[in-house]
Design an enzyme around this catalytic site. Sequence first.
Site, PDB file in Angstrom:
ATOM      1  N   ASN A 156      -3.096   2.187 -10.813  1.00  0.00           N
ATOM      2  CA  ASN A 156      -2.859   0.801 -10.405  1.00  0.00           C
ATOM      3  C   ASN A 156      -3.695  -0.132 -11.262  1.00  0.00           C
ATOM      4  OD1 ASN A 156      -2.067  -1.425  -8.599  1.00  0.00           O
ATOM      5  ND2 ASN A 156      -4.188  -1.361  -7.888  1.00  0.00           N
TER       6      ASN A 156
ATOM      7  N   HIS B 224      -5.539  -3.686 -11.212  1.00  0.00           N
ATOM      8  CA  HIS B 224      -6.048  -4.608 -10.192  1.00  0.00           C
ATOM      9  C   HIS B 224      -6.761  -5.782 -10.871  1.00  0.00           C
ATOM     10  CE1 HIS B 224      -7.449  -5.794  -6.236  1.00  0.00           C
ATOM     11  NE2 HIS B 224      -8.641  -6.006  -6.767  1.00  0.00           N
TER      12      HIS B 224
ATOM     13  N   ALA C 122      -5.688   7.282  -1.029  1.00  0.00           N
ATOM     14  CA  ALA C 122      -5.097   6.795   0.226  1.00  0.00           C
ATOM     15  C   ALA C 122      -5.729   5.496   0.718  1.00  0.00           C
ATOM     16  CB  ALA C 122      -5.181   7.876   1.296  1.00  0.00           C
TER      17      ALA C 122
ATOM     18  N   ASP D   1      -7.392   0.205  -2.978  1.00  0.00           N
ATOM     19  CA  ASP D   1      -8.123  -0.049  -4.230  1.00  0.00           C
ATOM     20  C   ASP D   1      -9.454   0.709  -4.291  1.00  0.00           C
ATOM     21  OD1 ASP D   1      -6.030  -1.751  -4.986  1.00  0.00           O
ATOM     22  OD2 ASP D   1      -6.962  -3.455  -3.987  1.00  0.00           O
TER      23      ASP D   1
ATOM     24  N   ILE E 173       0.855  -1.183   0.000  1.00  0.00           N
ATOM     25  CA  ILE E 173       0.000   0.000   0.000  1.00  0.00           C
ATOM     26  C   ILE E 173       0.897   1.241   0.000  1.00  0.00           C
ATOM     27  CG2 ILE E 173      -1.849   1.216   1.227  1.00  0.00           C
ATOM     28  CD1 ILE E 173      -2.579  -1.626   0.273  1.00  0.00           C
TER      29      ILE E 173
HETATM   30  C1  GAR Z   1      -1.355  -8.537 -11.741  1.00  0.00           C
HETATM   31  O1  GAR Z   1      -2.438  -9.416 -11.873  1.00  0.00           O
HETATM   32  C2  GAR Z   1      -1.763  -7.342 -10.903  1.00  0.00           C
HETATM   33  O2  GAR Z   1      -3.068  -6.908 -11.119  1.00  0.00           O
HETATM   34  C3  GAR Z   1      -1.622  -7.906  -9.523  1.00  0.00           C
HETATM   35  O3  GAR Z   1      -0.410  -8.607  -9.577  1.00  0.00           O
HETATM   36  C4  GAR Z   1      -0.256  -9.165 -10.891  1.00  0.00           C
HETATM   37  C5  GAR Z   1       1.136  -8.839 -11.391  1.00  0.00           C
HETATM   38  O4  GAR Z   1       1.497  -9.650 -12.467  1.00  0.00           O
HETATM   39  N1  GAR Z   1      -1.617  -6.870  -8.537  1.00  0.00           N
HETATM   40  C6  GAR Z   1      -2.292  -6.955  -7.390  1.00  0.00           C
HETATM   41  O5  GAR Z   1      -2.936  -7.935  -7.058  1.00  0.00           O
HETATM   42  C7  GAR Z   1      -2.183  -5.727  -6.496  1.00  0.00           C
HETATM   43  N2  GAR Z   1      -3.197  -5.759  -5.512  1.00  0.00           N
HETATM   44  P1  GAR Z   1       2.937  -9.522 -13.147  1.00  0.00           P
HETATM   45  O6  GAR Z   1       3.988  -9.629 -12.031  1.00  0.00           O
HETATM   46  O7  GAR Z   1       3.017 -10.676 -14.101  1.00  0.00           O
HETATM   47  O8  GAR Z   1       3.017  -8.192 -13.836  1.00  0.00           O
END
Ligand code: GAR
Length: 188
Positions: A101, A103, A136, A139, A88
């Site tokens: 971001n 998500h 802040a 998500d 965060i």
């Molecule tokens: C993605 O699915 C992204 O949305 C998620 O991590 C993955 C990264 O994939 N992020 C979260 O869950 C943040 N809360 P990558 O390492 O292959 O780019």
Amino acid sequence: MRKRVVILASGTGSLAQAILDASDLDIQVVAVVSDKADAQVLERAKQANINTSIVELKGDRPEWDKELFDQVKKYQPDLVVSAGFMKILSAEFVSYFPTINSHPALLPEFPGAHAVRDALAAGVTITGTTVHWVDAGVDTGPIITQMEVPVLPGDDEATLHERIKKVERGLIVATIALITPTLESISR
Ligand code: GAR
């Protein structure tokens, strides 16, 4: 002038790679910053001749927040892209740097670090991906773009997440293209 972008990522970095490969974007990726020294995304950045910084959380969280802020500030970004960054960001960080971001769910459904697992557990047949401005909260910031992704019979967390990530890679690139003309070039 091309907009200066810093990517934040913690792991594999396939989203970061999609951004690095998107030669049509009117941006310059000036750095990839990770909280994990062994993250594969750092190798990808090096292959692409992009600066890297590592800011590991070793104890004191406010100190880490400040170090991350200072490292990113050094690169003077017009936009920060959180692409698989599993921490965060501080209120100070997101009020100073325009930050988006990606998500892996259809926000406001399934916020947090286990969005894919939570969607499966809830038994939804449609999930998806969201790109949003970071505020802040966790998500909670304004949604910019979303795409639906079906949950298929027999899916587990890994198969569903991979199907979502295929869409995420395109959506993060398309969303950066959408917002780039709205970014002010500010010398911070
Ligand atoms: C993605 O699915 C992204 O949305 C998620 O991590 C993955 C990264 O994939 N992020 C979260 O869950 C943040 N809360 P990558 O390492 O292959 O780019």
